[in-house]
Scaffold this motif. Structure first.
Motif, short mmCIF file in Angstrom:
data_model
loop_
_atom_site.label_atom_id
_atom_site.label_comp_id
_atom_site.label_asym_id
_atom_site.label_seq_id
_atom_site.Cartn_x
_atom_site.Cartn_y
_atom_site.Cartn_z
N VAL A 151 0.84 -1.20 0.00
CA VAL A 151 0.00 0.00 0.00
C VAL A 151 0.87 1.25 0.00
CG1 VAL A 151 -1.66 1.36 1.34
CG2 VAL A 151 -1.97 -1.11 1.10
N ILE A 152 1.87 1.26 0.89
CA ILE A 152 2.76 2.41 0.98
C ILE A 152 3.45 2.64 -0.36
CG2 ILE A 152 4.91 3.26 1.99
CD1 ILE A 152 3.55 3.23 4.38
N VAL A 181 1.15 4.18 -2.83
CA VAL A 181 0.80 5.57 -2.56
C VAL A 181 2.01 6.48 -2.82
CG1 VAL A 181 0.18 7.21 -0.74
CG2 VAL A 181 -1.01 5.03 -0.92
N TYR A 182 3.18 6.01 -2.42
CA TYR A 182 4.36 6.88 -2.49
C TYR A 182 5.15 6.78 -3.79
CZ TYR A 182 4.32 8.67 2.26
OH TYR A 182 4.01 9.33 3.39
N CYS A 190 4.02 2.90 9.70
CA CYS A 190 3.56 2.85 8.31
C CYS A 190 2.17 3.46 8.18
CB CYS A 190 3.51 1.42 7.81
SG CYS A 190 5.13 0.75 7.45
N LEU A 249 0.94 6.72 6.07
CA LEU A 249 -0.10 6.53 5.08
C LEU A 249 -1.25 7.51 5.32
CD1 LEU A 249 -0.62 4.57 2.76
CD2 LEU A 249 -2.02 3.23 4.32
N ARG A 253 -0.31 11.01 4.38
CA ARG A 253 -0.28 11.15 2.93
C ARG A 253 -1.70 11.26 2.36
NH1 ARG A 253 3.67 11.75 -1.17
NH2 ARG A 253 2.67 11.11 -3.09
N LEU A 254 -2.55 10.37 2.80
CA LEU A 254 -3.91 10.38 2.28
C LEU A 254 -4.64 11.66 2.69
CD1 LEU A 254 -5.01 6.67 2.72
CD2 LEU A 254 -4.50 7.88 0.61
N ARG A 297 -3.48 14.41 0.52
CA ARG A 297 -3.94 14.27 -0.85
C ARG A 297 -5.35 14.84 -0.99
NH1 ARG A 297 -4.08 8.48 -3.87
NH2 ARG A 297 -1.89 8.75 -4.29
#
Lengths: 332, 136
Positions: A22-23, A26-27, B30, B34, B37-38, B41
């Motif tokens: 997933v990371i 996304v990255y 992690c 995440l 980041r989300l 976004r």
């Protein structure tokens, strides 16, 4: 006991694996590059997703700058400029590509019943759309300029292009953006790009599938701010719009726009905007100009024969569209 | 890796308390990254972006931008941009067509004012845009 531990171990391993995937998605995995630049007298926004996106955007910029040496009729080094400055004098030797573009342009004059005419330049000039001040010319001036727009005076023989009369001039403005988008499409197909979105001065190319599965393209509101609605397209499509709001002047409460009816020499005014969706850039581009001149009924008929979809707004700002377009257009 | 090929005791030995803590910590870290980041976004913050000749010249939080008049110059000319109540418009330009002035106010994500002769764009970015590009 040890069996339990193994299960826990496996579960943990699975969780970590999922998190890593997933990371990464996304990255890192969707490599992405976007550029804005100016060329061919317009503004171009390109956005590319996928492997080596940076080098893809660079190749696109290079290609567009190359094409501007054909199309830019203001630049003395362009082939179009040479053809125009040799009008009535002698044929100009051009590249095979340029000669092909002129052949396409000429054949589409006939396919659009004369609504798309690359020789309209002298008309645009007297109205002030080719440098100078905007003005309404006299009837006499218009008739004189119309004499210089006869498509039969455009001679394409092998690798030469010739304009028979002095004062005649070609302008590839109605095909250039679309043709450039075709070339960009070729670059994208050869690259490893997953998806891309190109906005070439208002003409759009969608390539591949975006995150949400559907590309959402706003259609400029022909009167007022913002957009009139959102057109949803999937996969690779070319979308071109012509409107009377792009370049115009208003005198005595009358709007005079930059697209001319080649049969009258007057600004086209049957509709205020038309959007064409198709599978070929040059055709979509040509047809948006031609349909703007032809108006609602003729455009709707012709769009079926040409295999494109349209949507537009008539003089009273009433919406009209082909079946596909109305199904995929979300009005605001 | 093929776990079946590992001796059972080996697999058990791999998993000590420390490993569990390490894995757990990694997982949490992690997930935090995440989340950030989300969140970014789908950031609801709208920005006003001014580009000169394709390069970013200024980017500001539109909501917190002060009402002001900005003069932006390029090699080709100059435009004046008015910012008021979270909206922006071009009030003056050295270009001939003045199309940028005629475009009026912009405030919705995705809206762009382009002054082609001066190679200056003013656009609204960020926020939650409901379309990808505009045909005009």
């Amino acid at each position: 006991m040890s069996k339990n531990k193994l299960v826990i171990f496996l579960i943990l391993l699975a969780i970590i694996a999922i998190v890593v995937v997933v990371i990464k998605s996304v990255y890192f995995s969707t490599e992405h590059d976007e550029q804005q630049f100016y060329s061919m007298n317009t503004i171009i926004d390109i956005e590319v997703w996928g492997e080596n996106s940076k080098s893809v955007t660079q190749s696109i910029i290079q290609e567009v700058n190359r094409l501007s040496t054909i199309f830019d009729d203001y630049s003395q080094s362009s082939e179009v400029y040479k053809i125009n400055s040799h009008a009535g004098v002698d044929p100009v030797i051009v590249s095979q590509e340029t000669s092909e573009i002129f052949q396409i342009a000429k054949s589409n004059y006939y396919k659009t019943n004369g609504a798309f005419n690359v020789m309209i330049s002298p008309i645009a000039r007297i109205w002030g759309f080719k440098g100078g001040e905007f003005r309404v010319p006299t009837e006499e001036e218009i008739n004189e300029a119309l004499e210089l727009t006869d498509i039969n005076d455009l001679e394409i023989a092998g690798s030469t292009v010739f304009l028979k009369k002095k004062g005649e001039a070609v302008d590839l403005g109605g095909i250039a953006k679309g043709y450039a988008l075709d070339k960009i499409y070729e670059i994208l197909k050869m690259s490893k790009a997953k998806s891309a979105l190109i906005n070439f001065g208002g003409s759009v190319l969608t390539y591949g599938t975006p995150d949400g599965g559907v590309w959402k393209i706003g259609v400029k509101n022909p009167r007022g701010e913002g957009i009139s609605g959102i057109l949803k397209v999937t996969g690779d499509k070319f979308i071109s719009t012509s409107g009377d709001y792009e370049r115009f002047f208003i005198q005595d409460e009358t709007r005079y726009c930059h697209i001319f009816d080649p049969s009258t020499g007057l600004p086209a005014k049957k509709i205020v905007s038309i959007t064409v969706v198709g599978d070929e850039g040059y055709l979509t581009d040509i047809l948006s100009t031609a349909f703007f001149v032809l108006g609602k009924e003729s455009s709707t008929k012709l769009s079926e024969n040409m295999g494109v979809e349209i949507l537009g707004f008539d003089n009273e700002l009433k919406f009209f569209a082909t079946k596909w377009s109305s199904e995929n257009f979300e009005k605001r | 890796m093929n776990l079946n090929s590992l001796p059972q005791s080996g697999a058990v030995k791999i998993l000590k308390k420390g490993d569990l803590i390490l894995s757990g910590t990694l997982l949490v870290v992690c997930l935090i990254f995440l989340g950030i980041r989300l969140y970014n976004r789908n950031s609801p913050v709208k920005f006003l972006e001014i580009k000169v000749d394709g390069e970013l010249y200024k980017k500001m939080d539109l909501k917190n931008a002060f009402d002001s008049l900005l003069e932006v110059s390029s090699k080709e000319g100059k435009v004046s941009i008015e910012i008021r109540d979270g909206k922006a418009r071009v009030v003056d330009s050295t270009c001939k067509d003045k199309l940028c002035e005629k475009m009026g106010w912009i405030s919705v994500t995705g809206e762009v004012i382009t002054c082609l002769p001066n190679r200056i764009t003013v656009s609204i970015t960020g926020g939650s845009s409901d379309y990808d590009s505009t045909t005009y």
